[in-house]
Design an enzyme around this catalytic site. Structure first.
Site, PDB file in Angstrom:
ATOM      1  N   ASP A  10     -15.017  -5.854   1.440  1.00  0.00           N
ATOM      2  CA  ASP A  10     -14.672  -7.032   2.235  1.00  0.00           C
ATOM      3  C   ASP A  10     -15.154  -6.859   3.678  1.00  0.00           C
ATOM      4  O   ASP A  10     -15.148  -7.800   4.456  1.00  0.00           O
ATOM      5  CB  ASP A  10     -13.169  -7.369   2.164  1.00  0.00           C
ATOM      6  CG  ASP A  10     -12.264  -6.217   2.533  1.00  0.00           C
ATOM      7  OD1 ASP A  10     -12.777  -5.118   2.822  1.00  0.00           O
ATOM      8  OD2 ASP A  10     -11.040  -6.408   2.546  1.00  0.00           O
ATOM      9  N   ARG A  11     -15.567  -5.626   4.025  1.00  0.00           N
ATOM     10  CA  ARG A  11     -16.103  -5.380   5.364  1.00  0.00           C
ATOM     11  C   ARG A  11     -17.466  -4.709   5.248  1.00  0.00           C
ATOM     12  O   ARG A  11     -17.785  -4.078   4.246  1.00  0.00           O
ATOM     13  CB  ARG A  11     -15.175  -4.444   6.146  1.00  0.00           C
ATOM     14  CG  ARG A  11     -13.795  -5.026   6.358  1.00  0.00           C
ATOM     15  CD  ARG A  11     -12.957  -4.118   7.230  1.00  0.00           C
ATOM     16  NE  ARG A  11     -12.709  -2.840   6.593  1.00  0.00           N
ATOM     17  CZ  ARG A  11     -12.867  -1.656   7.195  1.00  0.00           C
ATOM     18  NH1 ARG A  11     -13.291  -1.586   8.440  1.00  0.00           N
ATOM     19  NH2 ARG A  11     -12.610  -0.543   6.543  1.00  0.00           N
TER      20      ARG A  11
ATOM     21  N   SER B 294      -8.976   0.121  -0.469  1.00  0.00           N
ATOM     22  CA  SER B 294      -9.998  -0.171   0.538  1.00  0.00           C
ATOM     23  C   SER B 294     -10.695   1.119   0.997  1.00  0.00           C
ATOM     24  O   SER B 294     -11.272   1.812   0.186  1.00  0.00           O
ATOM     25  CB  SER B 294      -9.376  -0.942   1.705  1.00  0.00           C
ATOM     26  OG  SER B 294     -10.366  -1.384   2.580  1.00  0.00           O
ATOM     27  N   HIS B 295     -10.572   1.443   2.286  1.00  0.00           N
ATOM     28  CA  HIS B 295     -11.271   2.586   2.872  1.00  0.00           C
ATOM     29  C   HIS B 295     -10.377   3.813   2.989  1.00  0.00           C
ATOM     30  O   HIS B 295     -10.798   4.819   3.552  1.00  0.00           O
ATOM     31  CB  HIS B 295     -11.726   2.186   4.274  1.00  0.00           C
ATOM     32  CG  HIS B 295     -10.562   1.720   5.100  1.00  0.00           C
ATOM     33  ND1 HIS B 295     -10.033   0.453   4.949  1.00  0.00           N
ATOM     34  CD2 HIS B 295      -9.789   2.364   6.006  1.00  0.00           C
ATOM     35  CE1 HIS B 295      -8.987   0.341   5.770  1.00  0.00           C
ATOM     36  NE2 HIS B 295      -8.817   1.471   6.410  1.00  0.00           N
TER      37      HIS B 295
ATOM     38  N   ASP C 253     -17.462  -1.109   3.126  1.00  0.00           N
ATOM     39  CA  ASP C 253     -16.245  -0.338   2.890  1.00  0.00           C
ATOM     40  C   ASP C 253     -15.955  -0.343   1.385  1.00  0.00           C
ATOM     41  O   ASP C 253     -16.689  -0.952   0.598  1.00  0.00           O
ATOM     42  CB  ASP C 253     -15.077  -0.815   3.776  1.00  0.00           C
ATOM     43  CG  ASP C 253     -14.299  -1.971   3.186  1.00  0.00           C
ATOM     44  OD1 ASP C 253     -14.907  -2.784   2.481  1.00  0.00           O
ATOM     45  OD2 ASP C 253     -13.085  -2.071   3.447  1.00  0.00           O
TER      46      ASP C 253
ATOM     47  N   HIS D 246     -13.995  -7.456   9.380  1.00  0.00           N
ATOM     48  CA  HIS D 246     -13.747  -8.618   8.517  1.00  0.00           C
ATOM     49  C   HIS D 246     -14.430  -9.821   9.156  1.00  0.00           C
ATOM     50  O   HIS D 246     -14.098 -10.203  10.277  1.00  0.00           O
ATOM     51  CB  HIS D 246     -12.240  -8.924   8.411  1.00  0.00           C
ATOM     52  CG  HIS D 246     -11.476  -7.925   7.602  1.00  0.00           C
ATOM     53  ND1 HIS D 246     -11.452  -7.955   6.223  1.00  0.00           N
ATOM     54  CD2 HIS D 246     -10.712  -6.878   7.962  1.00  0.00           C
ATOM     55  CE1 HIS D 246     -10.691  -6.964   5.779  1.00  0.00           C
ATOM     56  NE2 HIS D 246     -10.227  -6.295   6.817  1.00  0.00           N
TER      57      HIS D 246
ATOM     58  N   ASP E  46     -13.982  -1.632  -0.791  1.00  0.00           N
ATOM     59  CA  ASP E  46     -13.833  -2.837  -1.612  1.00  0.00           C
ATOM     60  C   ASP E  46     -14.725  -3.965  -1.111  1.00  0.00           C
ATOM     61  O   ASP E  46     -14.595  -5.113  -1.561  1.00  0.00           O
ATOM     62  CB  ASP E  46     -12.367  -3.269  -1.691  1.00  0.00           C
ATOM     63  CG  ASP E  46     -11.796  -3.658  -0.346  1.00  0.00           C
ATOM     64  OD1 ASP E  46     -12.260  -3.125   0.669  1.00  0.00           O
ATOM     65  OD2 ASP E  46     -10.880  -4.497  -0.308  1.00  0.00           O
TER      66      ASP E  46
ATOM     67  N   LYS F 136      -3.763  -6.309  -2.939  1.00  0.00           N
ATOM     68  CA  LYS F 136      -3.957  -7.471  -2.076  1.00  0.00           C
ATOM     69  C   LYS F 136      -3.685  -8.683  -2.943  1.00  0.00           C
ATOM     70  O   LYS F 136      -4.363  -8.884  -3.950  1.00  0.00           O
ATOM     71  CB  LYS F 136      -5.396  -7.515  -1.548  1.00  0.00           C
ATOM     72  CG  LYS F 136      -5.721  -6.410  -0.565  1.00  0.00           C
ATOM     73  CD  LYS F 136      -7.145  -6.533  -0.027  1.00  0.00           C
ATOM     74  CE  LYS F 136      -7.419  -5.439   0.999  1.00  0.00           C
ATOM     75  NZ  LYS F 136      -8.828  -5.336   1.375  1.00  0.00           N
TER      76      LYS F 136
ATOM     77  N   ARG G 242       0.828  -1.203   0.000  1.00  0.00           N
ATOM     78  CA  ARG G 242       0.000   0.000   0.000  1.00  0.00           C
ATOM     79  C   ARG G 242       0.863   1.252   0.000  1.00  0.00           C
ATOM     80  O   ARG G 242       1.924   1.273   0.624  1.00  0.00           O
ATOM     81  CB  ARG G 242      -0.899   0.029   1.236  1.00  0.00           C
ATOM     82  CG  ARG G 242      -1.965   1.112   1.172  1.00  0.00           C
ATOM     83  CD  ARG G 242      -2.704   1.241   2.484  1.00  0.00           C
ATOM     84  NE  ARG G 242      -3.428   0.039   2.854  1.00  0.00           N
ATOM     85  CZ  ARG G 242      -3.973  -0.152   4.060  1.00  0.00           C
ATOM     86  NH1 ARG G 242      -3.855   0.767   4.991  1.00  0.00           N
ATOM     87  NH2 ARG G 242      -4.632  -1.261   4.322  1.00  0.00           N
TER      88      ARG G 242
HETATM   89 ZN   LIG Z   1     -11.696  -3.315   2.614  1.00  0.00          ZN
END
Ligand SMILES: [Zn+2]
Length: 456
Positions: A238-239, A100-101, A234, A321, A236, A110, A12
């Site tokens: 995933d959460r 992501s966020h 979020d 997550h 992407d 990732k 990142r």
């Molecule tokens: Zn995420």
């Protein structure tokens, strides 16, 4: 190349400075080489809604292809949909380009091999390959394929609602917007959309449903429209986060407690894994439902690995997550979790606020972050573990979770930032303050910990 972009769970950095085309192309070469040397042949790549993501994905694809590995490009998708593509196309791994966020100037990658995320040493191995220009050479083939229609059908096959709901969805202009609302509508729900158009400028708020300021609109809309619940994703997806029908946040450990009841009703005695930041309410609920609570280290890759090791049907962490093996593939999919949650709700007679109120009640602080130098943080946490252990029982799987009988306090070193993370919980406010004071006194013995510099 900035070596600090190679982090514990991902790569990142600042999109324009750290993740330039040559750097990302090299990351693609290293990842392709890593897989090629294990005899692997083909991967998928995808990207989030960020303005820098198409450029980064192209550079990544070029790098991977140059090692002879074939690439299926699935375009703009949520991270869990990229994981689904790995399963669906039966390929050897995948890379998701996503920040992501994080603020708009950031982006990241990732990486996974099969469904396992690369982390720790594996990510450092890629850095070393780049530093030595140690790459395989070949010519892979690039294919463009759709995956979102197959993902939607898969969710529709797996989820059945026994009654419809009125749901407010805030996708934060991220990747969940084109997927989740439509699916809930197909299942008979009424959906009120907030920021469901993908927009990499994030004009409304950053896509992080665990930050109170960012879920204010969702809260207000749930109350205004008298909805049954609100769901935030979020960037992407995933959460996810949930707001109950009274406009209150349902925290990740509470979500996990309710989902545990669901899973344990069909898998009695199963182990449920959760991280050290979670409330005491969670082990209490799991035990009461006949399950085995297992507290583990924070960090979604670590949790995912532990879940696999102990064959748990469900795992999750305070960051949002949540991983379902029960009825699913075991990776963190905020969209799937939201559907499982609503499916569970549709089987209950009680409303969401009543279900939340029926959980054991504790008073707790959110995560408190204090500045502490990277090179000192682990040593200081080790010293604190020994200090606390002289007086109290301590769970030390990740930092010190100190047990006070009617409450607990946590101090752990962040894996990704120069900070210590604290959290406190007790049966009453006054006890919470006492526990906090005990921690502050111990922490004040370490001048490197900047207690006055609480960071977000
Ligand atoms: Zn995420």
């Amino acid at each position: 190349m900035n070596p600090n972009i190679f982090r514990a769970y991902d790569i990142r950095g600042l999109a324009d400075q750290d993740l330039t085309d040559p750097v990302v192309e090299n990351i693609g070469k290293a990842y392709g080489t890593y897989l090629s040397r294990k005899g692997k042949k083909i991967v998928v790549t995808g990207r989030d809604v960020r303005l820098s993501s198409p450029r980064i994905q192209s550079a990544l694809n070029r790098g991977i292809l140059s090692t002879g590995i074939n690439v299926i490009d699935v375009g703009m998708v949520p991270t869990p949909v990229l994981y689904f593509a790995i399963v669906h196309f039966q390929v050897d791994g995948g890379v998701m380009v996503t920040g992501s966020h994080n603020p708009i100037e950031f982006n990241g990658l990732k990486l996974s091999e099969g469904l396992a995320s690369l982390y720790g040493d594996q990510i450092q191995q890629l850095r070393q390959m780049i530093e030595k220009s140690d790459f395989e050479k070949g010519q892979g083939e690039l294919l463009q394929k759709e995956i979102i229609p197959q993902y939607k059908s898969m969710i529709l096959e797996r989820i059945q609602l026994h009654r419809p709901f009125k749901i407010v969805i805030d996708a934060g202009n991220g990747t969940a917007g084109p997927i989740a609302p439509e699916l809930f509508e197909k299942m008979g729900c009424t959906v009120i959309r907030l920021y469901c158009e993908p927009d990499g400028r994030f004009p409304n708020h950053l896509p992080d449903p665990t930050v109170m300021a960012y879920i204010q609109d969702l809260k207000n809309k749930v109350l205004e429209t008298k909805a049954d619940l609100g769901i935030g994703y979020d960037g992407d997806a995933d959460r996810m986060g949930i707001i109950d029908n009274k406009g209150r946040v349902v925290f990740a450990d509470q979500i996990l407690a309710l989902l545990s009841q669901d899973v344990l009703s069909r898998n009695p005695h199963a182990t449920i894994v959760f991280d050290v930041k979670c409330s005491q309410l969670l082990p209490e609920v799991i035990e009461k439902a006949g399950g085995k609570p297992l507290m583990w280290k924070t960090g979604h890759s670590l949790l995912k690995a532990k879940m696999k090791e102990v064959d748990a049907p469900l795992a999750g962490e305070m960051s949002g997550h949540i991983f379902f093996k029960d009825g699913y593939f075991g990776y963190d999919d905020g969209i799937y979790v939201s559907f499982r949650f609503v499916q569970f709700l549709s089987l209950q007679e009680k409303s969401l606020d009543q279900l939340v109120d029926a959980l054991p009640q504790f008073v707790s602080t959110p995560e408190i972050r204090v500045a502490c130098p990277d090179e000192e943080k682990f040593r200081i946490v080790d010293a604190l573990v020994s200090l606390f252990r002289k007086e109290y029982p301590v769970i030390d799987v990740d930092g010190a979770r100190v047990l006070f009988g009617d409450g607990w306090g946590l101090v752990r070193a962040s894996n990704t930032q120069p900070i210590l993370v604290l959290r406190f919980e007790a049966k009453t406010h006054s006890r919470l303050e006492e526990i906090r004071a005990i921690f502050m006194e111990k922490l004040s013995q370490f001048p490197q910990v900047r207690l006055e510099e609480a960071t977000h």
